[in-house]
Design a protein around this motif. Structure first.
Motif, PDB file in Angstrom:
ATOM      1  N   LEU A  60       0.834  -1.202   0.000  1.00 14.89           N
ATOM      2  CA  LEU A  60       0.000   0.000   0.000  1.00 14.89           C
ATOM      3  C   LEU A  60       0.870   1.255   0.000  1.00 14.89           C
ATOM      4  O   LEU A  60       2.052   1.206   0.327  1.00 14.89           O
ATOM      5  N   THR A  61       0.260   2.346  -0.409  1.00 10.41           N
ATOM      6  CA  THR A  61       0.970   3.617  -0.481  1.00 10.41           C
ATOM      7  C   THR A  61       0.188   4.654   0.319  1.00 10.41           C
ATOM      8  O   THR A  61      -1.036   4.708   0.237  1.00 10.41           O
ATOM      9  N   VAL A  62       0.899   5.453   1.097  1.00  4.44           N
ATOM     10  CA  VAL A  62       0.256   6.511   1.866  1.00  4.44           C
ATOM     11  C   VAL A  62       0.592   7.843   1.200  1.00  4.44           C
ATOM     12  O   VAL A  62       1.769   8.183   1.053  1.00  4.44           O
ATOM     13  N   LYS A  63      -0.447   8.562   0.775  1.00  2.00           N
ATOM     14  CA  LYS A  63      -0.217   9.827   0.059  1.00  2.00           C
ATOM     15  C   LYS A  63      -0.754  11.002   0.849  1.00  2.00           C
ATOM     16  O   LYS A  63      -1.835  10.911   1.455  1.00  2.00           O
ATOM     17  N   LYS A  64       0.030  12.064   0.847  1.00  4.40           N
ATOM     18  CA  LYS A  64      -0.423  13.299   1.462  1.00  4.40           C
ATOM     19  C   LYS A  64      -0.270  14.391   0.414  1.00  4.40           C
ATOM     20  O   LYS A  64       0.832  14.595  -0.113  1.00  4.40           O
ATOM     21  N   GLU A  65      -1.355  15.046   0.103  1.00  7.08           N
ATOM     22  CA  GLU A  65      -1.380  16.053  -0.965  1.00  7.08           C
ATOM     23  C   GLU A  65      -0.658  15.528  -2.211  1.00  7.08           C
ATOM     24  O   GLU A  65       0.247  16.167  -2.751  1.00  7.08           O
ATOM     25  N   ASN A  66      -1.071  14.323  -2.591  1.00  6.47           N
ATOM     26  CA  ASN A  66      -0.546  13.662  -3.793  1.00  6.47           C
ATOM     27  C   ASN A  66       0.915  13.227  -3.733  1.00  6.47           C
ATOM     28  O   ASN A  66       1.464  12.712  -4.707  1.00  6.47           O
ATOM     29  N   GLU A  67       1.544  13.420  -2.586  1.00  7.70           N
ATOM     30  CA  GLU A  67       2.942  13.005  -2.482  1.00  7.70           C
ATOM     31  C   GLU A  67       3.010  11.743  -1.630  1.00  7.70           C
ATOM     32  O   GLU A  67       2.333  11.649  -0.606  1.00  7.70           O
ATOM     33  N   THR A  68       3.803  10.778  -2.074  1.00  9.83           N
ATOM     34  CA  THR A  68       3.937   9.539  -1.289  1.00  9.83           C
ATOM     35  C   THR A  68       4.809   9.805  -0.064  1.00  9.83           C
ATOM     36  O   THR A  68       5.939  10.275  -0.195  1.00  9.83           O
ATOM     37  N   ILE A  69       4.271   9.518   1.118  1.00  4.78           N
ATOM     38  CA  ILE A  69       5.103   9.720   2.315  1.00  4.78           C
ATOM     39  C   ILE A  69       5.539   8.393   2.944  1.00  4.78           C
ATOM     40  O   ILE A  69       6.485   8.340   3.720  1.00  4.78           O
ATOM     41  N   LEU A  70       4.843   7.328   2.571  1.00  8.75           N
ATOM     42  CA  LEU A  70       5.173   6.011   3.138  1.00  8.75           C
ATOM     43  C   LEU A  70       4.630   4.958   2.191  1.00  8.75           C
ATOM     44  O   LEU A  70       3.522   5.112   1.669  1.00  8.75           O
ATOM     45  N   SER A  71       5.418   3.903   1.971  1.00 10.60           N
ATOM     46  CA  SER A  71       4.866   2.836   1.139  1.00 10.60           C
ATOM     47  C   SER A  71       5.365   1.474   1.591  1.00 10.60           C
ATOM     48  O   SER A  71       6.431   1.353   2.212  1.00 10.60           O
ATOM     49  N   PHE A  72       4.565   0.480   1.311  1.00  8.22           N
ATOM     50  CA  PHE A  72       4.948  -0.923   1.530  1.00  8.22           C
ATOM     51  C   PHE A  72       4.789  -1.628   0.200  1.00  8.22           C
ATOM     52  O   PHE A  72       3.714  -1.596  -0.407  1.00  8.22           O
ATOM     53  N   LYS A  73       5.880  -2.236  -0.283  1.00  3.60           N
ATOM     54  CA  LYS A  73       5.807  -3.005  -1.535  1.00  3.60           C
ATOM     55  C   LYS A  73       6.209  -4.420  -1.216  1.00  3.60           C
ATOM     56  O   LYS A  73       7.336  -4.662  -0.788  1.00  3.60           O
ATOM     57  N   ASN A  74       5.271  -5.346  -1.409  1.00  2.00           N
ATOM     58  CA  ASN A  74       5.557  -6.736  -1.050  1.00  2.00           C
ATOM     59  C   ASN A  74       6.131  -6.853   0.352  1.00  2.00           C
ATOM     60  O   ASN A  74       7.051  -7.622   0.596  1.00  2.00           O
ATOM     61  N   GLY A  75       5.618  -6.032   1.237  1.00  2.00           N
ATOM     62  CA  GLY A  75       6.049  -6.089   2.633  1.00  2.00           C
ATOM     63  C   GLY A  75       7.211  -5.184   2.976  1.00  2.00           C
ATOM     64  O   GLY A  75       7.467  -4.907   4.144  1.00  2.00           O
ATOM     65  N   LYS A  76       7.954  -4.722   1.963  1.00  2.36           N
ATOM     66  CA  LYS A  76       9.126  -3.879   2.235  1.00  2.36           C
ATOM     67  C   LYS A  76       8.698  -2.438   2.451  1.00  2.36           C
ATOM     68  O   LYS A  76       7.996  -1.862   1.626  1.00  2.36           O
ATOM     69  N   ILE A  77       9.188  -1.858   3.522  1.00  2.80           N
ATOM     70  CA  ILE A  77       8.761  -0.498   3.872  1.00  2.80           C
ATOM     71  C   ILE A  77       9.717   0.529   3.279  1.00  2.80           C
ATOM     72  O   ILE A  77      10.936   0.317   3.233  1.00  2.80           O
ATOM     73  N   THR A  78       9.149   1.616   2.764  1.00  5.71           N
ATOM     74  CA  THR A  78       9.959   2.776   2.365  1.00  5.71           C
ATOM     75  C   THR A  78       9.332   3.999   3.038  1.00  5.71           C
ATOM     76  O   THR A  78       8.157   4.291   2.832  1.00  5.71           O
ATOM     77  N   ARG A  79      10.112   4.669   3.852  1.00  6.85           N
ATOM     78  CA  ARG A  79       9.601   5.859   4.549  1.00  6.85           C
ATOM     79  C   ARG A  79      10.139   7.084   3.832  1.00  6.85           C
ATOM     80  O   ARG A  79      11.315   7.142   3.496  1.00  6.85           O
ATOM     81  N   LYS A  80       9.271   8.040   3.638  1.00  9.84           N
ATOM     82  CA  LYS A  80       9.781   9.298   3.081  1.00  9.84           C
ATOM     83  C   LYS A  80       9.697  10.360   4.156  1.00  9.84           C
ATOM     84  O   LYS A  80      10.492  10.357   5.071  1.00  9.84           O
ATOM     85  N   ASN A  81       8.694  11.204   4.060  1.00 11.97           N
ATOM     86  CA  ASN A  81       8.669  12.294   5.063  1.00 11.97           C
ATOM     87  C   ASN A  81       7.825  11.895   6.267  1.00 11.97           C
ATOM     88  O   ASN A  81       6.915  12.597   6.636  1.00 11.97           O
ATOM     89  N   ILE A  82       8.124  10.753   6.839  1.00 13.28           N
ATOM     90  CA  ILE A  82       7.306  10.326   7.981  1.00 13.28           C
ATOM     91  C   ILE A  82       8.184   9.815   9.104  1.00 13.28           C
ATOM     92  O   ILE A  82       9.263   9.306   8.860  1.00 13.28           O
TER      93      ILE A  82
END
Ligand SMILES: [Zn+2]
Length: 400
Positions: A378-400
């Motif tokens: 899943l992808t978490v978007k704030k004002e159309n910008e991705t701030i957090l995502s999980f791809k196949n279980g792998k986490i990528t944190r951006k501005n969070i």
């Protein structure tokens, strides 16, 4: 006079086996330490057999007392916390300091037998089961694993009065409804379906009550009582039945302690506390009531809870919390890989995350429908910008 565990833990850094820095040590690492220990006069080391893949198992013995205590760790290869604590405990006995009276008391009253890392083949690849794919802790009767045979025959040979069965539990366990994780869980395993308390089990309960009191002073409301349902295939339950008062110590979760180094210290403290009580023989006045007041474990913790998620389906907006758990795996070059699974979703009030992220004001874009027990995607978007995502279980944190 008894030393309190808080006092002893104050000096923990001096006892800590510094050679073991993380959870991912293996048989070679502890074999080196055992070799060093065997040179001391304090411990007698005996090779007692081999694992399925021929890794030697060692029994360490110390003390001259009439009360025999047998401690074993890491029957499950991916449960290493207590093995670390045992090596810290060996250092505790080997060092000379202001707690010498406590050590002297324990070694005069008790003879201690240690079997660290019962499952070295599992430890090598960080799996619960042994190299045959057997869960050693369900092999008491069938005796198909060499490790299970060694453990059982040692109990029969030593006939210990007390046993310490040392494990790690999933960090999902919580200390009842306290809102805290069960950082340590204690249990006097049952030896029958109706959970009878005979004199053997009673002693384990009484010692546990004392250990709990001391742990509570150090980590208030972070101690749980493990479910005491009888498991007829397990060692603890059967050892209790054979006449060894058996104490189960499970190392659980603690905030910001994925590496379990704080837990290691607590397990060390819990063992010292138990041994001291056994040596002093002062547990017999403990009521069983206090034992049953230790909150029973319940699974209320997640690694991460995403709170107040906004989702959209067929243009309909709705809200939910999403509870994620971390699956740990060692990849081929022994690097730890963490994959997050969706464990539950919906109203997760009354549940807790070691980390909680409030996602109000964001939108969640799902790749698949929410389904428990699947890898998060899943992808978490704030004002159309991705701030957090999980791809196949792998986490990528951006501005969070
Ligand atoms: Zn276990």
């Amino acid at each position: 006079m008894m030393s309190t565990i808080s006092e002893i833990l104050h000096l923990f850094e001096e006892y800590k086996a510094k050679e073991i820095k993380s959870r991912f040590f293996n048989h070679r690492d502890i074999e080196k330490l055992i070799q060093q220990i065997s040179k001391s006069n304090l411990f007698k080391v005996e090779r007692v057999g081999e694992s399925f893949k021929n890794r030697p198992l060692y029994l360490l013995k110390t003390g001259q007392g009439s009360t025999k205590v047998f401690l074993w760790s890491q029957m499950h290869g991916d449960e290493p916390t207590a093995t670390m604590a045992l090596f810290d405990l060996f250092n505790f006995f080997l060092k000379t300091d202001k707690f010498d009276d406590t050590k002297k008391l324990i070694l005069e009253k008790c003879t201690l037998y240690f079997l660290p890392m019962v499952n070295p083949d599992g430890a090598e690849v960080f799996t619960r089961r042994n190299a045959q794919g057997i869960d050693i802790n369900r092999d008491f009767h069938h005796q198909q694993s060499p490790e299970g045979r060694i453990l059982r025959s040692l109990r029969d040979k030593i006939e210990p009065h007390f046993g310490f069965n040392l494990h790690d539990q999933t960090i999902r366990w919580s200390a009842g409804n306290t809102g805290n994780p069960a950082t340590i869980s204690l249990l006097a395993p049952a030896f029958d379906k109706s959970c009878t308390i005979n004199t053997i089990r009673l002693k384990a309960i009484q010692v546990i009550t004392g250990i709990n009191k001391e742990l509570q002073a150090f980590i208030p409301s972070h101690v749980g009582r493990f479910n005491d349902e009888f498991e007829p295939r397990a060692f603890g339950d059967n050892f209790q039945n054979c006449g060894t008062s058996t104490i189960l110590i499970e190392s659980g979760g603690y905030t910001n302690d994925r590496e379990k180094q704080f837990n290691r210290k607590l397990v060390f403290g819990a063992i010292v506390s138990g041994l001291e009580r056994i040596a002093l023989n002062n547990y017999s006045k403990q009521s069983t009531e206090e034992y049953f007041l230790i909150p029973e474990n319940s699974k209320r913790h997640f690694d991460i809870i995403l709170r107040n998620c906004t989702l959209r389906k067929d243009d309909i907006e709705y809200h939910m919390d999403i509870g994620l758990t971390a699956e740990e795996e060692l990849n081929s070059d022994k690097k730890l890989q963490i994959l997050y699974k969706i464990e539950d979703a919906g109203d997760l009030t009354g549940f807790y995350g070691y980390e909680e992220l409030n996602l109000r004001g964001t939108e969640i874009v799902l790749k698949n429908n929410i389904e428990p027990e699947t890898l998060a995607d899943l992808t978490v978007k704030k004002e159309n910008e991705t701030i957090l995502s999980f791809k196949n279980g792998k986490i990528t944190r951006k501005n969070i």
